[in-house]
Motif scaffolding. Structure first.
Motif, mmCIF file in Angstrom:
data_model
loop_
_atom_site.group_PDB
_atom_site.id
_atom_site.type_symbol
_atom_site.label_atom_id
_atom_site.label_comp_id
_atom_site.label_asym_id
_atom_site.label_seq_id
_atom_site.Cartn_x
_atom_site.Cartn_y
_atom_site.Cartn_z
ATOM 1 N N THR A 120 21.500 7.562 -18.432
ATOM 2 C CA THR A 120 21.696 8.272 -19.697
ATOM 3 C C THR A 120 22.809 7.695 -20.565
ATOM 4 N N ASP A 121 23.411 6.598 -20.135
ATOM 5 C CA ASP A 121 24.489 6.007 -20.916
ATOM 6 C C ASP A 121 24.001 4.950 -21.902
ATOM 7 N N ARG A 122 22.661 4.753 -22.009
ATOM 8 C CA ARG A 122 22.171 3.738 -22.941
ATOM 9 C C ARG A 122 20.736 4.039 -23.381
ATOM 10 N N LEU A 123 20.390 3.512 -24.531
ATOM 11 C CA LEU A 123 19.015 3.501 -25.010
ATOM 12 C C LEU A 123 18.473 2.094 -24.819
ATOM 13 N N ASP A 124 17.196 1.986 -24.485
ATOM 14 C CA ASP A 124 16.588 0.658 -24.403
ATOM 15 C C ASP A 124 16.514 0.040 -25.793
ATOM 16 N N VAL A 125 16.413 -1.280 -25.840
ATOM 17 C CA VAL A 125 16.234 -2.001 -27.095
ATOM 18 C C VAL A 125 14.984 -1.447 -27.782
ATOM 19 N N PRO A 126 15.041 -1.150 -29.083
ATOM 20 C CA PRO A 126 13.857 -0.582 -29.729
ATOM 21 C C PRO A 126 12.746 -1.617 -29.907
ATOM 22 N N VAL A 127 11.517 -1.186 -29.650
ATOM 23 C CA VAL A 127 10.353 -1.992 -30.018
ATOM 24 C C VAL A 127 9.977 -1.582 -31.435
ATOM 25 N N ARG A 128 9.453 -2.526 -32.209
ATOM 26 C CA ARG A 128 9.125 -2.253 -33.613
ATOM 27 C C ARG A 128 7.712 -2.733 -33.918
ATOM 28 N N GLY A 129 7.006 -1.955 -34.742
ATOM 29 C CA GLY A 129 5.667 -2.373 -35.111
ATOM 30 C C GLY A 129 4.930 -1.320 -35.906
#
Length: 188
Positions: A120-129
């Motif tokens: 819970t200390d991070r968000l994954d890199v966002p995917v975009r599309g």
């Protein structure tokens, strides 16, 4: 790429800022973001999810595990974003995850962030599309256990009562893909 050591609060601030930017953009555009009203409408509500996930990624494995889960999705920010709460009942453990999506009217793309209850200390890199002809394709550059990968999320087979999501990794810039997780959604 999101710094892996950032705090949960700052990671969530980034995600919410993306949603706020989407809302501001939609207010500036009298017609609103064209994708916001319809792209994710299919996902709103409660779902039973059947998972098929590779036990090990990027090692040539063909050993899949299957398990059940659930998902509940709802729109936020007037439709310019949405969030879902997921429960995963794997053979080893039960855990939760949150998907957060926000529309950027400047790029006409969605960004999707993932927050896992086991980290819970991070968000994954966002995917975009975007969605085209009823199929959503979303990409990001990331790494898996130190190996640089291109991550692809793909939404397909969308009907009022079902949908399919899959995640794949590529280590050669998208020339080849290893699908490592497939989720089949059916209305709960």
């Amino acid at each position: 790429m999101i710094d892996m050591n950032m705090t949960r609060r700052s990671a969530l601030e980034i995600a919410l800022a993306g949603g706020a930017a989407a809302l501001a953009g939609s207010a500036a555009n009298a017609a609103g973001p064209p994708a916001a009203g319809g792209d994710w409408q299919f996902l709103v509500g409660r779902w039973h999810v059947r998972h098929r996930k590779l036990r090990e990624r990027l090692v040539g494995s063909n050993d899949w595990m299957e398990f059940d889960g659930s998902c509940e999705n709802w729109p936020i920010l007037g439709g310019a974003a949405n969030v879902d709460d997921n429960i995963f009942h794997t053979p080893d453990e039960t855990y939760r995850g949150v998907g957060l999506r926000a529309y950027d009217p400047a790029t006409r793309q969605w960004a999707i962030w993932w927050l896992d209850s086991r980290a819970t200390d991070r968000l994954d890199v966002p995917v975009r599309g975007t969605f085209e002809s009823g199929v959503g394709a979303f990409l990001a550059e990331d790494s898996w256990k130190g190996t640089p990968v291109t991550v692809r999320f793909r939404w397909s087979d969308i009907t009022p009562r079902s949908a399919k999501w899959e995640q794949a990794f590529s280590t050669d810039g998208g020339a080849t893909w290893e699908v490592n997780w497939v989720m089949h959604f059916t209305r709960a």
